[in-house]
Design an enzyme around this catalytic site. Structure first.
Site, PDB file in Angstrom:
ATOM      1  N   GLY A  43      -2.612   6.024  -7.311  1.00 35.39           N
ATOM      2  CA  GLY A  43      -3.518   4.907  -8.145  1.00 35.39           C
ATOM      3  C   GLY A  43      -4.867   5.879  -7.511  1.00 35.39           C
ATOM      4  N   ASP A  99      -7.779   5.801  -3.719  1.00 36.70           N
ATOM      5  CA  ASP A  99      -8.292   5.571  -4.179  1.00 36.70           C
ATOM      6  C   ASP A  99      -9.269   3.597  -3.252  1.00 36.70           C
ATOM      7  OD1 ASP A  99      -5.420   4.456  -2.956  1.00 36.70           O
ATOM      8  OD2 ASP A  99      -4.794   3.291  -5.403  1.00 36.70           O
ATOM      9  N   ASP A 102      -6.447   1.087   3.593  1.00 42.34           N
ATOM     10  CA  ASP A 102      -6.258  -0.271   4.018  1.00 42.34           C
ATOM     11  C   ASP A 102      -5.503  -0.523   5.518  1.00 42.34           C
ATOM     12  OD1 ASP A 102      -5.042  -3.121   4.412  1.00 42.34           O
ATOM     13  OD2 ASP A 102      -2.877  -2.507   2.956  1.00 42.34           O
ATOM     14  N   LYS A 130     -10.351  -1.762   2.952  1.00 41.01           N
ATOM     15  CA  LYS A 130     -10.679  -2.611   3.751  1.00 41.01           C
ATOM     16  C   LYS A 130     -10.568  -3.004   4.938  1.00 41.01           C
ATOM     17  CE  LYS A 130      -6.847  -4.020   0.126  1.00 41.01           C
ATOM     18  NZ  LYS A 130      -5.799  -4.962   0.807  1.00 41.01           N
ATOM     19  N   VAL A 152      -5.670  -6.152  -4.178  1.00 43.79           N
ATOM     20  CA  VAL A 152      -6.556  -6.009  -5.694  1.00 43.79           C
ATOM     21  C   VAL A 152      -5.468  -5.180  -6.354  1.00 43.79           C
ATOM     22  CG1 VAL A 152      -8.795  -6.417  -4.643  1.00 43.79           C
ATOM     23  CG2 VAL A 152      -7.626  -4.231  -4.527  1.00 43.79           C
ATOM     24  N   ASP A 158      -2.280  -1.116  -8.588  1.00 43.64           N
ATOM     25  CA  ASP A 158      -0.581  -1.581  -8.860  1.00 43.64           C
ATOM     26  C   ASP A 158      -0.349  -2.258  -7.687  1.00 43.64           C
ATOM     27  OD1 ASP A 158       0.362   0.439  -7.094  1.00 43.64           O
ATOM     28  OD2 ASP A 158       2.114  -0.763  -7.545  1.00 43.64           O
TER      29      ASP A 158
HETATM   30  P1  IMP Z   1      -2.784   2.402   3.455  1.00 40.57           P
HETATM   31  O1  IMP Z   1      -2.049   3.683   4.276  1.00 40.57           O
HETATM   32  O2  IMP Z   1      -2.580   1.373   4.417  1.00 40.57           O
HETATM   33  O3  IMP Z   1      -3.934   2.286   4.213  1.00 40.57           O
HETATM   34  O4  IMP Z   1      -2.945   1.812   2.601  1.00 40.57           O
HETATM   35  C1  IMP Z   1      -2.802   2.631   1.540  1.00 40.57           C
HETATM   36  C2  IMP Z   1      -2.096   2.810   0.141  1.00 40.57           C
HETATM   37  O5  IMP Z   1      -1.524   1.277  -0.023  1.00 40.57           O
HETATM   38  C3  IMP Z   1      -3.464   2.765  -0.985  1.00 40.57           C
HETATM   39  O6  IMP Z   1      -3.691   4.042  -1.373  1.00 40.57           O
HETATM   40  C4  IMP Z   1      -2.306   2.262  -1.822  1.00 40.57           C
HETATM   41  O7  IMP Z   1      -1.683   2.608  -3.122  1.00 40.57           O
HETATM   42  C5  IMP Z   1      -1.775   0.327  -1.135  1.00 40.57           C
HETATM   43  N1  IMP Z   1      -2.899  -0.329  -0.920  1.00 40.57           N
HETATM   44  C6  IMP Z   1      -4.266  -0.853  -0.036  1.00 40.57           C
HETATM   45  N2  IMP Z   1      -3.764  -2.298  -0.349  1.00 40.57           N
HETATM   46  C7  IMP Z   1      -4.145  -2.096  -1.643  1.00 40.57           C
HETATM   47  C8  IMP Z   1      -4.305  -3.030  -2.671  1.00 40.57           C
HETATM   48  O8  IMP Z   1      -4.660  -4.381  -2.163  1.00 40.57           O
HETATM   49  N3  IMP Z   1      -3.585  -3.456  -3.995  1.00 40.57           N
HETATM   50  C9  IMP Z   1      -3.122  -1.791  -4.410  1.00 40.57           C
HETATM   51  N4  IMP Z   1      -2.591  -1.372  -3.913  1.00 40.57           N
HETATM   52  C10 IMP Z   1      -3.254  -1.065  -2.170  1.00 40.57           C
HETATM   53 MG    MG Z   2      -2.616   5.170  -3.044  1.00 43.22          MG
END
Ligand code: IMP
Ligand code: MG
Length: 178
Positions: A43, A99, A102, A130, A152, A158
């Protein structure tokens, strides 16, 4: 605009501005340090390449690939290292380039992992965040922009490995994944 995109959330012009601002801050903060940019694949590739071109101080780069997502839009909570760093990071000032943050699960795991590898310091730079989705609290040192709880795509992001090549960040149409 791509047909699967509901609307554009962060335009190409806005992204350019955000990237320049972040690079200037990084230039300033790391001028007397040993900067290693660690991009999280896949990403971050687009953000990483634009960001590093705007950074003017000496730096090294490396990449890691951690997976927490399957083909869906929800984080699994589990993090696997699919590709590790290619060099030791002892004493280097690591800036993780991501990128989007979340749930925060991926970065929490990666930060601990890099710490155990002996990094001199570890900070986080992400284009998007987010906040409404956060499960674990994670300090963001360099943030492009906060976005609402929407899935997104584009600018590296992606859905099922598609749309990474779009030059803007857009909201994916719900009809594509529901
Ligand atoms: P986390 O571990 O939940 O913080 O997720 C992080 C990863 O989830 C990011 O590096 C993205 O690859 C993916 N991700 C989270 N939200 C989105 C989104 O809205 N679109 C695409 N990929 C996302
Ligand atoms: Mg990622």
């Amino acid at each position: 605009m791509h047909k699967d995109c509901e609307y554009i959330l962060v335009s190409e012009e806005k992204i350019k501005e955000l990237v320049k601002d972040l690079a200037h801050r990084i230039d300033e903060d790391y001028k007397d340090k040993n900067l290693l940019l660690v991009g999280l694949l896949k990403g971050s590739v687009v953000f990483m390449s634009d960001l590093m071109k705007e950074i003017t101080i000496d730096c090294k780069i490396d990449f890691m690939c951690a997976s927490s997502y399957g083909a869906g839009t929800e984080s699994s909570g589990r993090v696997n290292i699919v590709k590790d760093l290619s060099q030791p990071i002892n004493g280097l000032d690591v800036l993780i380039v991501e990128d989007i943050i979340d749930s925060g699960n991926t970065l929490t795991f990666i930060k601990k992992y890099l710490d155990a590898k002996g990094a001199g310091s570890i900070k986080i730079c992400t284009l998007l965040s987010k906040p409404d989705r956060r499960v674990v609290d994670i300090p963001i040192d360099y943030l492009g922009v906060e976005i609402p709880d929407e899935f997104v795509i584009g600018y590296g992001l992606d859905y099922a490995e598609k749309y990474r090549n779009l030059p803007y960040v857009g909201v994916l149409k719900r009809s594509v994944y529901s």
